[in-house]
Design a protein around this motif. Structure first.
Motif, short mmCIF file in Angstrom:
data_model
loop_
_atom_site.label_atom_id
_atom_site.label_comp_id
_atom_site.label_asym_id
_atom_site.label_seq_id
_atom_site.Cartn_x
_atom_site.Cartn_y
_atom_site.Cartn_z
N VAL A 131 1.51 4.32 13.39
CA VAL A 131 0.23 4.50 14.06
C VAL A 131 -0.88 3.73 13.35
O VAL A 131 -1.76 3.17 14.00
N SER A 132 -0.83 3.69 12.03
CA SER A 132 -1.93 3.10 11.26
C SER A 132 -1.74 1.62 10.94
O SER A 132 -2.71 0.91 10.68
N ASP A 133 -0.49 1.14 10.95
CA ASP A 133 -0.20 -0.23 10.53
C ASP A 133 0.43 -0.99 11.69
O ASP A 133 1.61 -0.80 12.02
N ALA A 134 -0.32 -1.87 12.32
CA ALA A 134 0.16 -2.61 13.48
C ALA A 134 1.30 -3.56 13.13
O ALA A 134 2.10 -3.93 13.99
N ALA A 135 1.41 -3.96 11.85
CA ALA A 135 2.46 -4.89 11.43
C ALA A 135 3.78 -4.18 11.18
O ALA A 135 4.83 -4.81 11.09
N PHE A 136 3.75 -2.86 11.07
CA PHE A 136 4.95 -2.07 10.79
C PHE A 136 5.71 -1.87 12.11
O PHE A 136 5.17 -1.33 13.07
N THR A 137 6.97 -2.32 12.17
CA THR A 137 7.73 -2.28 13.41
C THR A 137 8.56 -1.00 13.52
O THR A 137 8.80 -0.31 12.52
N GLN A 138 9.04 -0.74 14.73
CA GLN A 138 9.88 0.43 14.96
C GLN A 138 11.21 0.30 14.21
O GLN A 138 11.73 1.29 13.69
N LYS A 139 11.75 -0.92 14.15
CA LYS A 139 12.99 -1.13 13.40
C LYS A 139 12.79 -0.81 11.92
O LYS A 139 13.66 -0.19 11.28
N GLU A 140 11.66 -1.21 11.39
CA GLU A 140 11.37 -0.92 9.98
C GLU A 140 11.20 0.58 9.78
O GLU A 140 11.62 1.13 8.75
N ALA A 141 10.60 1.24 10.75
CA ALA A 141 10.43 2.70 10.66
C ALA A 141 11.77 3.39 10.62
O ALA A 141 11.99 4.32 9.83
N VAL A 142 12.70 2.95 11.46
CA VAL A 142 14.04 3.54 11.49
C VAL A 142 14.77 3.30 10.18
O VAL A 142 15.40 4.20 9.61
N ARG A 143 14.66 2.06 9.67
CA ARG A 143 15.33 1.75 8.39
C ARG A 143 14.75 2.58 7.25
O ARG A 143 15.48 2.99 6.34
N SER A 144 13.46 2.85 7.31
CA SER A 144 12.82 3.56 6.20
C SER A 144 13.26 5.01 6.06
O SER A 144 13.07 5.62 5.01
N VAL A 145 13.84 5.59 7.12
CA VAL A 145 14.26 7.00 7.05
C VAL A 145 15.76 7.15 6.85
O VAL A 145 16.27 8.27 6.82
N GLN A 146 16.48 6.02 6.74
CA GLN A 146 17.92 6.10 6.54
C GLN A 146 18.23 6.54 5.11
O GLN A 146 17.48 6.22 4.18
#
Length: 324
Positions: free
Chosen positions: A247-262
């Motif tokens: 929500v806060s970082d437009a450069a942060f992608t959904q793929k990166e979000a998924v990888r970050s919680v693995q």
């Protein structure tokens, strides 16, 4: 019984015979397998729903039209279409320069004010611009039908995010005579799998869903399913952090979000070089290292293992003492 429940009951009462199935097989086009094909199917479903509420639009045309004070207009939860900041700014700039193209749709309240059925964003912008009145229509559509009109208008809006669809579905399921997901899918003309995918948001932590309210378009149902799985496996904190960053970082992608919680992969065993100590041409011992462990394997003098161990201890102690 709400109109949604009534539609579900109608859907369940439809019987399809073998002859019907044969005819459908002969005449119906093959199911779309490509993304454009799926989009065409969705557009066809949207058109079907638009025709279904055509009678409501006729009522709108016959309703009382005029300019009314925005201060007496009230928003009903679930009827406002969420716009991105860019879309909202574009609409605002348009309303600053040009007159309102389509009047907002209102329904009368017992206190003499009006609830907004369609046009919440336009009313909000008029308030921001300091404009006191807006062109509007007051209709006597039944509240349940007003809900229906707003629901389908929002559901098939091209810019409606997956999270907002989930929010609309959730509101319908919270009714006293709530629909099952299968009934909901049959009523709105979507597949069970599509509705199930939308409900992936249900598995997100409450803090993550709250964060998405600000920018719901930042997380799609596909990525939400992966984040919900991570939350179910006990990684709630990581999921909330990932959504907040989306929500806060437009450069942060959904793929990166998924990888970050693995889950973090277990560290691999790092095997160093095997050192060989020789006496002449014969191997006396081999020294190996693995994950912080030093191993000494004697090839000769195996009967003196204890003595060699003490000598190694003394050597290490002497080296440490020399550093003091």
């Amino acid at each position: 019984m709400s109109w949604m429940k009534q539609q579900a009951e109608k859907a369940k009462s439809i019987q399809v015979t073998q002859e019907d199935q044969r005819k459908a097989t002969e005449t119906a086009p093959a199911a779309a397998c490509t993304a454009p094909g799926h989009l065409m199917q969705l557009q066809a479903t949207a058109e079907k729903q638009r025709k279904e509420i055509a009678d409501l639009r006729i009522q709108l045309e016959r309703a009382s039209r005029g300019r009314r004070p925005v201060s007496r207009m009230h928003e009903v939860p679930g009827r406002r279409r969420k716009l991105t900041p860019e879309q909202y700014a574009e609409l605002k700039a348009n309303l600053q320069k040009f007159p309102l193209a389509n009047p907002v749709v209102l329904e009368a309240r017992p206190d003499g004010d009006w609830n907004i059925n369609a046009g919440n964003n336009r009313v909000a912008i008029y308030r921001e611009l300091g404009l006191e009145e807006i062109d509007s229509i007051v209709t006597d559509i039944d509240p349940a039908d007003a809900e229906r009109l707003a629901f389908f208008s929002n559901l098939f809006a091209p810019s409606l995010s997956d999270y907002e669809k989930y929010w609309h579905f959730q509101c319908l399921q919270d009714e006293a005579d709530a629909l099952t997901r299968q009934e909901l899918a049959a009523t709105v003309g979507l597949s069970d799998s599509h509705v199930s995918k939308i409900f992936a948001f249900e598995g997100l932590p409450a803090e993550a869903k709250e964060a998405l309210i600000e920018k719901p378009e930042r997380l799609g149902a596909e990525a939400a399913a992966h984040l919900a799985k991570a939350a179910a496996e006990g990684r709630n904190g990581a999921v909330v952090e990932a959504v907040r960053r989306l929500v806060s970082d437009a450069a942060f992608t959904q793929k990166e979000a998924v990888r970050s919680v693995q889950p973090q992969a277990a560290p691999r065993n790092i095997v160093g070089e095997t050192l060989v100590v020789k006496v002449g041409k014969k191997s006396f011992c081999e020294i190996t290292t693995r994950n912080g462990v030093i191993g000494v394997r004697l090839k000769a003098e195996t009967d003196r293992v204890g003595e060699w161990a003490k000598e190694i201890q003394q050597f290490i102690e002497s080296r440490l003492a020399s550093k003091d």
